[in-house]
Design a protein around this motif. Structure first.
Motif, PDB file in Angstrom:
ATOM      1  N   ARG A   1      64.168  39.464  83.139  1.00 15.89           N
ATOM      2  CA  ARG A   1      64.652  40.825  83.384  1.00 15.89           C
ATOM      3  C   ARG A   1      66.119  40.937  82.977  1.00 15.89           C
ATOM      4  N   GLU A   2      66.410  41.987  82.223  1.00  7.76           N
ATOM      5  CA  GLU A   2      67.784  42.227  81.794  1.00  7.76           C
ATOM      6  C   GLU A   2      68.126  43.689  82.011  1.00  7.76           C
ATOM      7  N   GLY A   3      69.332  43.948  82.526  1.00 10.64           N
ATOM      8  CA  GLY A   3      69.772  45.308  82.772  1.00 10.64           C
ATOM      9  C   GLY A   3      70.677  45.824  81.658  1.00 10.64           C
ATOM     10  N   PHE A   4      70.589  47.137  81.417  1.00 12.75           N
ATOM     11  CA  PHE A   4      71.412  47.797  80.399  1.00 12.75           C
ATOM     12  C   PHE A   4      72.104  48.987  81.065  1.00 12.75           C
ATOM     13  N   PRO A   5      73.314  48.779  81.598  1.00 14.37           N
ATOM     14  CA  PRO A   5      73.973  49.829  82.381  1.00 14.37           C
ATOM     15  C   PRO A   5      74.183  51.133  81.619  1.00 14.37           C
ATOM     16  N   ALA A   6      74.549  51.056  80.350  1.00 12.61           N
ATOM     17  CA  ALA A   6      74.831  52.277  79.593  1.00 12.61           C
ATOM     18  C   ALA A   6      73.603  53.164  79.483  1.00 12.61           C
ATOM     19  N   GLU A   7      72.425  52.555  79.381  1.00 12.16           N
ATOM     20  CA  GLU A   7      71.176  53.316  79.288  1.00 12.16           C
ATOM     21  C   GLU A   7      70.526  53.539  80.657  1.00 12.16           C
ATOM     22  N   ASN A   8      71.065  52.906  81.693  1.00 12.43           N
ATOM     23  CA  ASN A   8      70.478  52.964  83.036  1.00 12.43           C
ATOM     24  C   ASN A   8      69.014  52.539  82.997  1.00 12.43           C
ATOM     25  N   ARG A   9      68.751  51.419  82.343  1.00 12.55           N
ATOM     26  CA  ARG A   9      67.390  50.928  82.192  1.00 12.55           C
ATOM     27  C   ARG A   9      67.367  49.409  82.315  1.00 12.55           C
ATOM     28  N   TYR A  10      66.159  48.911  82.622  1.00 10.14           N
ATOM     29  CA  TYR A  10      65.897  47.482  82.640  1.00 10.14           C
ATOM     30  C   TYR A  10      64.802  47.163  81.623  1.00 10.14           C
TER      31      TYR A  10
ATOM     32  N   THR B   1      70.360  49.954  96.379  1.00 15.43           N
ATOM     33  CA  THR B   1      70.592  50.615  95.092  1.00 15.43           C
ATOM     34  C   THR B   1      69.876  49.847  93.994  1.00 15.43           C
ATOM     35  N   ASP B   2      69.025  50.539  93.241  1.00 18.64           N
ATOM     36  CA  ASP B   2      68.224  49.904  92.202  1.00 18.64           C
ATOM     37  C   ASP B   2      68.713  50.208  90.791  1.00 18.64           C
ATOM     38  N   GLU B   3      69.064  51.448  90.530  1.00 18.50           N
ATOM     39  CA  GLU B   3      69.424  51.836  89.168  1.00 18.50           C
ATOM     40  C   GLU B   3      70.686  51.099  88.741  1.00 18.50           C
ATOM     41  N   VAL B   4      70.654  50.501  87.578  1.00 15.99           N
ATOM     42  CA  VAL B   4      71.765  49.661  87.143  1.00 15.99           C
ATOM     43  C   VAL B   4      73.035  50.479  86.921  1.00 15.99           C
ATOM     44  N   ALA B   5      72.914  51.737  86.504  1.00 19.64           N
ATOM     45  CA  ALA B   5      74.103  52.570  86.333  1.00 19.64           C
ATOM     46  C   ALA B   5      74.750  52.874  87.678  1.00 19.64           C
ATOM     47  N   LEU B   6      73.937  53.065  88.700  1.00 21.34           N
ATOM     48  CA  LEU B   6      74.485  53.317  90.033  1.00 21.34           C
ATOM     49  C   LEU B   6      75.117  52.058  90.609  1.00 21.34           C
ATOM     50  N   ILE B   7      74.515  50.904  90.326  1.00 22.35           N
ATOM     51  CA  ILE B   7      75.121  49.641  90.773  1.00 22.35           C
ATOM     52  C   ILE B   7      76.486  49.461  90.111  1.00 22.35           C
ATOM     53  N   ALA B   8      76.577  49.805  88.831  1.00 20.75           N
ATOM     54  CA  ALA B   8      77.854  49.706  88.126  1.00 20.75           C
ATOM     55  C   ALA B   8      78.895  50.607  88.766  1.00 20.75           C
ATOM     56  N   ASP B   9      78.481  51.817  89.128  1.00 21.36           N
ATOM     57  CA  ASP B   9      79.398  52.742  89.787  1.00 21.36           C
ATOM     58  C   ASP B   9      79.820  52.196  91.149  1.00 21.36           C
TER      59      ASP B   9
END
Length: 719
Positions: free
Chosen positions: A41-50, A654-662
């Motif tokens: 599993r890899e996260g992509f914060p800019a796209e808010n996707r895994y 918090t699940d969404e990678v963009a929200l985790i980044a925030d």
């Protein structure tokens, strides 16, 4: 790019394999011991996707390659549950998506087959039993439920399409109270045991329609299945009331094997067919404490607890597998601040640790018929990688390099500390992270993370809820104390809160003992200290802020502050009442003496004592959202600096990678300002906060001189 300290962006991009220590294993070694298949599993914060796919590695060659190419998803928790066929030629797994109604077979020599399972979906939250091939390779057993998708079913998850709203993706910062409270799920329908015939594609349900299954395994001859489950309970109630039963595959008839109070789960049949190993709560109906390894004959006789007498060293057993000769079990345990594999003899002898000692986290073990095992290994500073070892040597050998992009990142050093509890009952342990360039005689701003649960402080990469690794690399000392009531140090320590210790007072004193030690050792600056916590850790934090002004800033994530309200709301059924008693060590909140004891520790009822600025974060769909709003209102009314952030489409985690980044960005900015005087981009806000700092310094100076304090602490710093 060159060497540089590890940052929050690196944590977000770290490739992971195992979801959790006790969850569904995402690593499977082929029976012939030659290949390993695993979830990547890899996260992509800019796209808010895994991106979640299956990969495989040939152990002899050591080069990993992708087996699948699934679509990107906002959900990080897709469980694939890969499982090899007995002849090592085929891998079965649960096809991700919503709903998860297909099982896919991938053939080593190429090609694939998809099988629909009919109504319902494959249940993936059943411990080590997601998919299991029959010994003859003809059938695949699985559990079918009503869940719509192979992500954890939760009424708070919004539909897929709602995750695409870019306008609110990065959080909502608000001034006034906002939140909601939602009750627990209605118990779900029955989770049924089914088998898929891979030759015909036919799916058959086994056992009576009332049988709710939480775990299963095949007998060596393939004629029977042992199941952990209940014919009377479903949902959370079934998790604490599971018995062992035997299902005849040909007839579907069900026979009892073990019927006793509490949970008996994760059954595994021995290779010789003589024994069934499982994790047992020893006939005790408990919710918050773990179990021990047990064995029983398939006919229900000779119930034995092979590790009896070692509960003060080994407790809260995880997944189990057998030695090839059926003479011993191998059991995962939380041990000290790591997770390790132990060999537990069936008859005589003491449990023996087989993974190397130290603060490492080993999980998702999978054993081949050759005596070789594959598993995931990590540490507080080393990301997850797949390793293999022979059970007679257990010297881990990495066979993947999934996180090579982090190889040149400079990481903190980690020390294992211990200190005596204030009441002299326990040795408390914790992890201390120091900046990479730390030097003796230099003091650093200190951050204390109070982990939720209460679960054990894990020696795992990254963090449970905060970017502690990146913050330590940034120049902080970070202490993560394993306060009483957590696993890893025996049964008495793990059950300390349930046994009657105060839910917050003694754990808080445990944590403060660690803070005192770090100050005494010269690592922490007592004038620059912050504390942060998630869930139970946030509640513990809030309690502590009503007792001490020693911290200059705090971060409160997904916690509660009105403990009387929380307990009164949950005091609605025998299960919830018992769970509350174990979690808090308290009795009925409607009894005057118990009510007064609860109020004595309730942060909300002593909020007037808090002078520490607090960053409050909550998911808008979380059951704790109302508590966060109440806490924000209370601090707002008292004029204490606070920032209140509500994350959209988010529950308790918090699940969404963009929200985790925030989330990470806000944590870093908050503590950088209050502990390191890093300027804020918002100058107006900084002026307000600077005024608060000056008033607190004047207050501290006046208190030191025992003079009246002439400050207006009720002034709202945001106005």
């Amino acid at each position: 790019m060159g060497a540089r300290p590890i940052q929050t962006e690196d944590l977000l991009r770290a490739v992971t394999i195992a979801e959790s220590s006790n969850g569904s294993p995402e690593v499977a070694i082929s029976p012939d011991g030659r290949r390993v298949v695993f979830r990547r599993r890899e996260g992509f914060p800019a796209e808010n996707r895994y991106r979640v796919d299956l990969w495989t590695v040939d152990i002899a060659v050591g080069k990993a390659r992708a087996l699948t190419s699934h679509e990107f998803s906002v959900h990080p928790h897709a469980v694939l549950g890969p499982c090899w066929s007995p002849d090592s030629t085929c891998v079965a797994y649960v096809l991700p998506g919503a709903p998860a109604r297909r099982i896919r077979l991938l053939h080593v020599d190429g090609g694939q087959q998809d099988f629909a399972i009919g109504s319902g979906a494959v249940v993936t939250g059943v411990g080590s039993s997601v998919l299991r091939w029959s010994p003859d390779g003809r059938l695949i057993a699985f559990v079918r439920g009503a869940d719509e998708g192979n992500v954890p079913s939760h009424p708070l998850l919004a539909p897929e399409g709602s995750y695409l709203d870019d306008d609110v993706r990065h959080g909502i910062e608000i001034d006034l109270a906002r939140g909601s409270t939602l009750g627990w799920q209605v118990p779900p329908p029955v989770q049924s045991l089914c088998v898929l015939d891979v030759q015909t594609g036919r799916v058959s349900q086994l056992g009576p329609r009332t049988l709710n299954v939480t775990g299963f395994d095949w007998s060596p001859d393939g004629r029977r299945l042992v199941v952990a489950g209940s014919t009377q309970h479903t949902g959370p109630a079934a998790d604490s009331r599971s018995d062992l039963m035997i299902v005849d595959v040909a007839s579907g008839e069900l026979e009892p094997c073990l019927d006793q109070p509490g949970a008996d789960e994760h059954p595994v049949w021995s290779p010789d067919g003589e024994w069934i190993a499982f994790v047992s709560h020893r006939g005790e109906h408990t919710w918050t404490v773990g179990g021990v390894p047990a064995v029983i004959r398939p006919d229900g006789s000779a119930l034995t607890y092979p590790a009896r007498g070692f509960e003060e060293r080994l407790f809260d057993a995880g997944n189990i597998f057998w030695s090839a000769d059926s003479s011993a079990m191998f059991v995962e345990y939380p041990y000290r601040l790591g997770r390790h594999l132990f060999r537990v003899p069936l008859r005589e002898g003491d449990p023996v640790q087989v993974t190397p000692p130290g603060d490492h986290w080993h999980s998702s073990f999978s054993a081949s018929s050759t005596g070789r095992v594959a598993f995931v290994r990590e540490s507080p500073v080393d990301p997850q990688e797949v390793c293999v070892a022979d059970l007679d040597s257990t010297s881990p050998r990495p066979v993947t390099r999934l996180n090579g992009h982090l190889a040149d990142r400079i990481r903190p050093s980690v020390r294992h500390l211990s200190w005596r509890s204030a009441d002299d009952r326990f040795d408390i342990h914790g992890l201390l992270m120091l900046p990479p360039d730390h030097a003796d005689g230099r003091r650093y701003p200190l951050l204390v993370e109070l982990v939720g649960g209460p679960t054990m402080v894990p020696a795992a990469f990254g963090s449970y809820a905060f970017p502690v690794l990146a913050m330590a690399a940034r120049g902080y000392a970070v202490l993560v104390p394993n306060t009483r009531g957590r696993p890893g140090f025996g049964e008495t320590f793990g059950r300390a809160i349930a046994a009657g210790d105060a839910e917050f007072a003694e754990p808080w004193r445990d944590a403060m003992g660690g803070v005192d030690l770090v100050i005494q050792q010269g690592w922490a600056d007592p004038q620059r200290m912050g504390v942060m916590g998630h869930s139970y850790g946030a509640l513990l934090l809030a309690y502590g802020l009503t007792r001490s002004d020693r911290f200059q800033a705090a971060a409160f994530h997904e916690g509660a502050v009105d403990t009387l309200r929380t307990m009164a709301f949950q005091w609605d059924s025998p299960d919830n009442i018992a769970r509350c008693r174990e979690n808090t060590g308290r009795g009925s909140p409607f009894e005057p003496a118990e009510r007064d004891a609860i109020l004595a520790e309730s942060p909300l009822h002593h909020v007037h004592r808090i002078h520490t600025p607090v960053l409050i974060e909550s998911g808008e769909l979380s059951p704790a959202a109302m508590e966060a709003a109440i806490f924000a209102n209370a601090l707002h009314d008292r004029g204490v600096p606070m920032e209140y952030v509500v994350y959209p489409r988010t529950g308790h985690v918090t699940d969404e990678v963009a929200l985790i980044a925030d989330d990470y960005r806000r944590d870093v900015t908050w503590f950088d300002y209050w502990l390191r005087d890093v300027p804020l981009t918002d100058r107006v806000k900084q002026q307000r906060y600077d005024e608060w700092k000056r008033s607190m310094r004047a207050r501290a100076a006046a208190q030191a001189l025992d003079e009246p304090v002439h400050t207006t602490t009720r002034k709202d710093p945001r106005r």
